[in-house]
Design a protein around this motif. Sequence first.
Motif, PDB file in Angstrom:
ATOM      1  N   VAL A 101     -15.782   2.069   8.125  1.00 52.65           N
ATOM      2  CA  VAL A 101     -14.737   1.946   9.156  1.00 52.65           C
ATOM      3  C   VAL A 101     -13.430   2.553   8.653  1.00 52.65           C
ATOM      4  O   VAL A 101     -13.348   3.058   7.529  1.00 52.65           O
ATOM      5  CB  VAL A 101     -14.548   0.470   9.562  1.00 52.65           C
ATOM      6  N   LYS A 102     -12.445   2.565   9.505  1.00 48.92           N
ATOM      7  CA  LYS A 102     -11.113   3.071   9.171  1.00 48.92           C
ATOM      8  C   LYS A 102     -10.112   2.054   9.691  1.00 48.92           C
ATOM      9  O   LYS A 102      -9.483   2.249  10.728  1.00 48.92           O
ATOM     10  CB  LYS A 102     -10.884   4.434   9.842  1.00 48.92           C
ATOM     11  N   GLU A 103     -10.026   0.913   8.995  1.00 51.26           N
ATOM     12  CA  GLU A 103      -9.242  -0.203   9.522  1.00 51.26           C
ATOM     13  C   GLU A 103      -8.196  -0.734   8.550  1.00 51.26           C
ATOM     14  O   GLU A 103      -7.194  -1.290   8.962  1.00 51.26           O
ATOM     15  CB  GLU A 103     -10.175  -1.381   9.891  1.00 51.26           C
ATOM     16  N   THR A 104      -8.440  -0.577   7.259  1.00 45.41           N
ATOM     17  CA  THR A 104      -7.625  -1.306   6.294  1.00 45.41           C
ATOM     18  C   THR A 104      -7.029  -0.329   5.283  1.00 45.41           C
ATOM     19  O   THR A 104      -7.712   0.568   4.794  1.00 45.41           O
ATOM     20  CB  THR A 104      -8.494  -2.365   5.569  1.00 45.41           C
ATOM     21  N   LEU A 105      -5.758  -0.541   4.953  1.00 47.91           N
ATOM     22  CA  LEU A 105      -5.079   0.361   4.022  1.00 47.91           C
ATOM     23  C   LEU A 105      -5.538   0.153   2.588  1.00 47.91           C
ATOM     24  O   LEU A 105      -6.053  -0.906   2.225  1.00 47.91           O
ATOM     25  CB  LEU A 105      -3.569   0.128   4.088  1.00 47.91           C
TER      26      LEU A 105
ATOM     27  N   TRP B 296     -10.852   4.994   5.214  1.00 47.75           N
ATOM     28  CA  TRP B 296      -9.631   5.523   5.823  1.00 47.75           C
ATOM     29  C   TRP B 296      -8.739   6.242   4.793  1.00 47.75           C
ATOM     30  O   TRP B 296      -8.206   7.309   5.053  1.00 47.75           O
ATOM     31  CB  TRP B 296      -8.874   4.354   6.466  1.00 47.75           C
ATOM     32  N   MET B 297      -8.623   5.648   3.622  1.00 46.33           N
ATOM     33  CA  MET B 297      -7.702   6.211   2.630  1.00 46.33           C
ATOM     34  C   MET B 297      -8.185   7.539   2.055  1.00 46.33           C
ATOM     35  O   MET B 297      -7.392   8.279   1.468  1.00 46.33           O
ATOM     36  CB  MET B 297      -7.443   5.210   1.499  1.00 46.33           C
TER      37      MET B 297
ATOM     38  N   ASN C 169       0.846  -1.195   0.000  1.00 41.45           N
ATOM     39  CA  ASN C 169       0.000   0.000   0.000  1.00 41.45           C
ATOM     40  C   ASN C 169       0.873   1.234   0.000  1.00 41.45           C
ATOM     41  O   ASN C 169       1.746   1.393   0.849  1.00 41.45           O
ATOM     42  CB  ASN C 169      -0.914  -0.022   1.219  1.00 41.45           C
ATOM     43  N   VAL C 170       0.611   2.100  -0.955  1.00 43.60           N
ATOM     44  CA  VAL C 170       1.515   3.230  -1.172  1.00 43.60           C
ATOM     45  C   VAL C 170       0.713   4.498  -1.490  1.00 43.60           C
ATOM     46  O   VAL C 170      -0.360   4.436  -2.090  1.00 43.60           O
ATOM     47  CB  VAL C 170       2.517   2.897  -2.306  1.00 43.60           C
ATOM     48  N   VAL C 171       1.264   5.625  -1.038  1.00 41.59           N
ATOM     49  CA  VAL C 171       0.731   6.931  -1.410  1.00 41.59           C
ATOM     50  C   VAL C 171       1.755   7.605  -2.306  1.00 41.59           C
ATOM     51  O   VAL C 171       2.858   7.909  -1.844  1.00 41.59           O
ATOM     52  CB  VAL C 171       0.488   7.808  -0.165  1.00 41.59           C
TER      53      VAL C 171
ATOM     54  N   VAL D 188      -6.770  13.325   1.222  1.00 37.41           N
ATOM     55  CA  VAL D 188      -7.027  14.768   1.338  1.00 37.41           C
ATOM     56  C   VAL D 188      -5.706  15.547   1.316  1.00 37.41           C
ATOM     57  O   VAL D 188      -5.571  16.557   0.622  1.00 37.41           O
ATOM     58  CB  VAL D 188      -7.819  15.088   2.627  1.00 37.41           C
ATOM     59  N   GLU D 189      -4.738  15.022   2.049  1.00 40.62           N
ATOM     60  CA  GLU D 189      -3.442  15.712   2.158  1.00 40.62           C
ATOM     61  C   GLU D 189      -2.732  15.816   0.808  1.00 40.62           C
ATOM     62  O   GLU D 189      -1.895  16.693   0.605  1.00 40.62           O
ATOM     63  CB  GLU D 189      -2.558  14.960   3.157  1.00 40.62           C
TER      64      GLU D 189
ATOM     65  N   HIS E 119      -9.211   9.956   3.938  1.00 37.32           N
ATOM     66  CA  HIS E 119      -8.547  10.895   4.852  1.00 37.32           C
ATOM     67  C   HIS E 119      -7.075  11.079   4.462  1.00 37.32           C
ATOM     68  O   HIS E 119      -6.539  12.176   4.507  1.00 37.32           O
ATOM     69  CB  HIS E 119      -8.667  10.396   6.293  1.00 37.32           C
ATOM     70  N   VAL E 120      -6.453   9.978   4.072  1.00 42.49           N
ATOM     71  CA  VAL E 120      -5.052  10.069   3.632  1.00 42.49           C
ATOM     72  C   VAL E 120      -4.941  10.887   2.346  1.00 42.49           C
ATOM     73  O   VAL E 120      -4.021  11.691   2.184  1.00 42.49           O
ATOM     74  CB  VAL E 120      -4.481   8.644   3.422  1.00 42.49           C
TER      75      VAL E 120
END
Lengths: 229, 229, 229, 229, 229, 229
Positions: free
Chosen positions: C139-143, C65-66, C2-4, C71-72, C68-69
């Motif tokens: 949920v916010k559990e998994t990448l 969850w991702m 998992n990568v940004v 947004v940045e 939220h990631v």
Amino acid sequence: MNVVYTHIRRADPAVVNGLALYGVATVHEAQGRTGLLGPALRPIFPGARLAGPAVTVSLPPADNWMIHVAVEQCQAGDVLVVAPTSASDAGYFGELLAASLAARGVRGLIIDAGVRDVRDLTSMGFPVWSKAVHAQGTVKETLGSVNVPVVCAGGLVYPGDVVLADDDGVCIVPRREAAAVLKASEAREAREASTRERLQRGELGLDIYDMRAKLGERGLVYRPQPAAE
Amino acid sequence: MNVVYTHIRRADPAVVNGLALYGVATVHEAQGRTGLLGPALRPIFPGARLAGPAVTVSLPPADNWMIHVAVEQCQAGDVLVVAPTSASDAGYFGELLAASLAARGVRGLIIDAGVRDVRDLTSMGFPVWSKAVHAQGTVKETLGSVNVPVVCAGGLVYPGDVVLADDDGVCIVPRREAAAVLKASEAREAREASTRERLQRGELGLDIYDMRAKLGERGLVYRPQPAAE
Amino acid sequence: MNVVYTHIRRADPAVVNGLALYGVATVHEAQGRTGLLGPALRPIFPGARLAGPAVTVSLPPADNWMIHVAVEQCQAGDVLVVAPTSASDAGYFGELLAASLAARGVRGLIIDAGVRDVRDLTSMGFPVWSKAVHAQGTVKETLGSVNVPVVCAGGLVYPGDVVLADDDGVCIVPRREAAAVLKASEAREAREASTRERLQRGELGLDIYDMRAKLGERGLVYRPQPAAE
Amino acid sequence: MNVVYTHIRRADPAVVNGLALYGVATVHEAQGRTGLLGPALRPIFPGARLAGPAVTVSLPPADNWMIHVAVEQCQAGDVLVVAPTSASDAGYFGELLAASLAARGVRGLIIDAGVRDVRDLTSMGFPVWSKAVHAQGTVKETLGSVNVPVVCAGGLVYPGDVVLADDDGVCIVPRREAAAVLKASEAREAREASTRERLQRGELGLDIYDMRAKLGERGLVYRPQPAAE
Amino acid sequence: MNVVYTHIRRADPAVVNGLALYGVATVHEAQGRTGLLGPALRPIFPGARLAGPAVTVSLPPADNWMIHVAVEQCQAGDVLVVAPTSASDAGYFGELLAASLAARGVRGLIIDAGVRDVRDLTSMGFPVWSKAVHAQGTVKETLGSVNVPVVCAGGLVYPGDVVLADDDGVCIVPRREAAAVLKASEAREAREASTRERLQRGELGLDIYDMRAKLGERGLVYRPQPAAE
Amino acid sequence: MNVVYTHIRRADPAVVNGLALYGVATVHEAQGRTGLLGPALRPIFPGARLAGPAVTVSLPPADNWMIHVAVEQCQAGDVLVVAPTSASDAGYFGELLAASLAARGVRGLIIDAGVRDVRDLTSMGFPVWSKAVHAQGTVKETLGSVNVPVVCAGGLVYPGDVVLADDDGVCIVPRREAAAVLKASEAREAREASTRERLQRGELGLDIYDMRAKLGERGLVYRPQPAAE
């Protein structure tokens, strides 16, 4: 056996009116992500919104006889919840039934089937959440029951439960939990107001919710986009 | 064989204009609950409404060549009814074709497929009932037929039949039955006006329609909600 | 893994703004009928329209969850494109995330899943194209990953590609082809303006596009409607 | 709150085994046309058939952690009934979980979601009714509950209720009504045996069920097919 | 008006038996790609196959009364074709009705709705094409019509038309065109036999059908796969 | 531009044959839960199974011309992957094309559309995964491309990628990752063999995977079923 239960216990009107201040999404979260009916139920006009205790109807496919029976069981402030025993997209409900319910002060209809006369319902301001719009007429031949528990669009509804509905869909709050859910909704809304303000100022959820460490532990990697593509 | 039938017989304009005063639900009931096309056909903007004789088009999936052919067969007041021979959600129709139809006085389109340019169609006030909105372009390679009987969204449409459409969907009135259906619609509407008034005053459908005896015969039971649960 | 991916290359803003003048249908045609996402993606309010480079998110079903990631990783003018790895209609996105994106100047969201708080999103004027409206929390559990290629509603989207969306749906223009597609869109629009004018004057597409000979070659027959039938 | 209820009351094994002799259609009729789960649930192999008390699981979309928890609550003869809190077609269940359930004597699985390893499940003879076959893996991150009431494919299931399933679908018999439903099923089957014999000899249902008078009263007309057409 | 047409004209049995030798795909092609019912109709067991003249039934949703009426109108070799007036997936038909039809020599059932008792129907070898399998019972309250034209799964069926069905679906051959379609089917099959043999020897369709020139004219380009990518 | 890429690079045959030993579910997991095509793709007969490098086809709705072009690009061991540019359930493929592919040693077909002649394909043992069975014929009028990247049933496929398909669906392994995925599949299978044995002996997944502590931390509660209810 087909039965009409009369004199049902309804959720406390003060609690219903309190819940009416919050949206479906908030209340659904506040009660632990339960109570939503399925997303196939859509409002017939945008901006529709209601809250009230449920009068429930279980009836056969393409037969709306029991809705006529249920009208008599409704009182001011109620919401009618209708679920066929097998799938139907026929138009069970139109402006005549709406006129009758409106005359009794009923706030609206939730139906896991079709409705018709949507132009009239819209100009009356009578809100309906349905899974179809269809002019197909129904018969009045076969009994069902009123004020029994029903499964509507995949969710369970007991008579007297609080029905909340808005543009996001429909949420059911069990009668005996309604006061607690109202408190939890108030608390949630308060927390969100503060978060909203911080987000509007440009803070990141990653920081507000303190997610960075957990993301790192789970192995999330940041990399500049490689040159080749 | 692919054929364009010209000089079709159309429903009497006076009858069409008479039917235009009634909604799809009323007319569908007045002709014995027949003639509805399926509920997958939805108007592209709320409040859309039309009535007119059908010019019908049978054409291949994702190929709109025959719509260009059909335009020439349309006259003022007509409604175009388009049905692919196998399922397609491609965008067969957009604002250029609408401009062409509007220039001929055509009142709108019924299509068991997709359309595009809905913003333009909306600002032109050109009503369309379709099963999808999709920008997907189509080809012009394969023949179909114009003014043959077509099955559109599960209903049968002959050229010259009356097409009625509003927020509730689309209803077809066979050309030769249109005058009789108009009369039946007038009668139904008159009856409903009186019923509506009584319902608005708070009378119950149970009494107006005299349902209580039949409900009792079938075995419906009324009981106060039990204390437990 | 998992990568940004950070620091992505985005389509040229001048080209994006040029494409913003044309509709999805025009641009889709101009690039050879490619790039459309599926018609299940619908705007949450009519008239919504946007253009901007894509920031892409691949994430698990019912886990936001991702987002939220992501947004940045967004900057002013971007469009967020979100695709779950298996089908979900849960409500991944609501007004808090919209407030956060709006604070960064993001133009809107494309999501092959559900959203909620549509009344708030509408009053904020934050446009969303989604396949469902559903209050169901996630949920916010998994990448997942950010700025990887994603398949969204059946179409392929690379980070930095131009996203165009309007009432007709969503079209993706590959970053490196955007300038050429802009030129082709301008040319197409010019041609259509002239055709539109001729159609509005009552000329037939059959003549403007010179279709009669080809129709005859393929065997199309014209006949008056037979008397019987 | 997420809870696992242990030591549930199960329907009487003698009654379960009695019901197992009848098909889903018969038992559904015998209990007044109630208890069917929706037709989207299909067996993974033809001829699959089971009966047993339900162990119920409510769990998040695309997360099968609670199935692992539920295994421990199962005993010989049970049937596992699994319902996600929002729609998912992910593959929650495969041959490893089936091996574990089979080791405990569990009779099969009903799941309103996807399964995988259907070749292995078929060769093990482990029957499953699911709404999808999909290899998509799930996570183990979020809690749900075991042995709470669940809505599965539109039907309500309490722990300990009798689950009947065959090629026609899945029917739930409430635990406390199971003995009465068994009797009603026996009676229905006896009646049908006699009817079947008469029909096989060529008697008509119109006569056996004595329908002709009622058809006439309602206005049914018999006519030879007209010559023209 | 609800009517049962008796003494219908049926397609010539010799022609029906001739058509029975060809598959649905062949006959559909031979009659110019018309006559197919929609792909939602699937056989309840693999390998099912039939041909026979249609006895048609139009009936209300979830009400199978008219099937009982239609049985009397069937004779040996017929195929029953059933279409509800609005969508229903209820189980209109099971083994008792099949026993009754089989006693009269009826060859099978086509129904745009649900059926039940599929295990029994399969062991009887009574073929059914339906859009659902569902144990849901129906009522016997409302009239319909027998041997009127019906729209079934999007296709038009007249009484006496030839119904062909196999694993590929269902095709309708109009009664008066049946002899011509049989000839065209024989011719098509003969042509295909020769093509099949050439393809099995490894010749390419590109050459057999002489497609290369037309492909070139349309602009198809052949290129070796580029090294990068 | 429409192009046929020739001389594509294919995954290593030894690796393809290695992957062929594992099921779709195992390989999908082994490559990090990626690569699955959507669950709408179902095999036309149970037990179908294949592995091979992809020859890809992008083509118009209801037009199978490019399949004829693609046949020439196939070599022994290949799998044809076909994706229309907009949704279609027409029958693009039947026994003649299968005969042609079989003559070249092609192992099967994956198509995000319809197929026909399934009885013949089954008796030939030619496996197909499709989203529909439909006899509807297609035209040969419009170009597409061969051996370009395609989105098929929501998944991305490059020419030369490994296609794996079985009763659980279809999984794509990127050509350059195939060797690594084979190793990961072998490792996963080995681990699962040991787990399977322990589960078959009656050990619980809760213990084998050591889940009890994490469940407790998250707050899972165990309680005996309450007496009332």
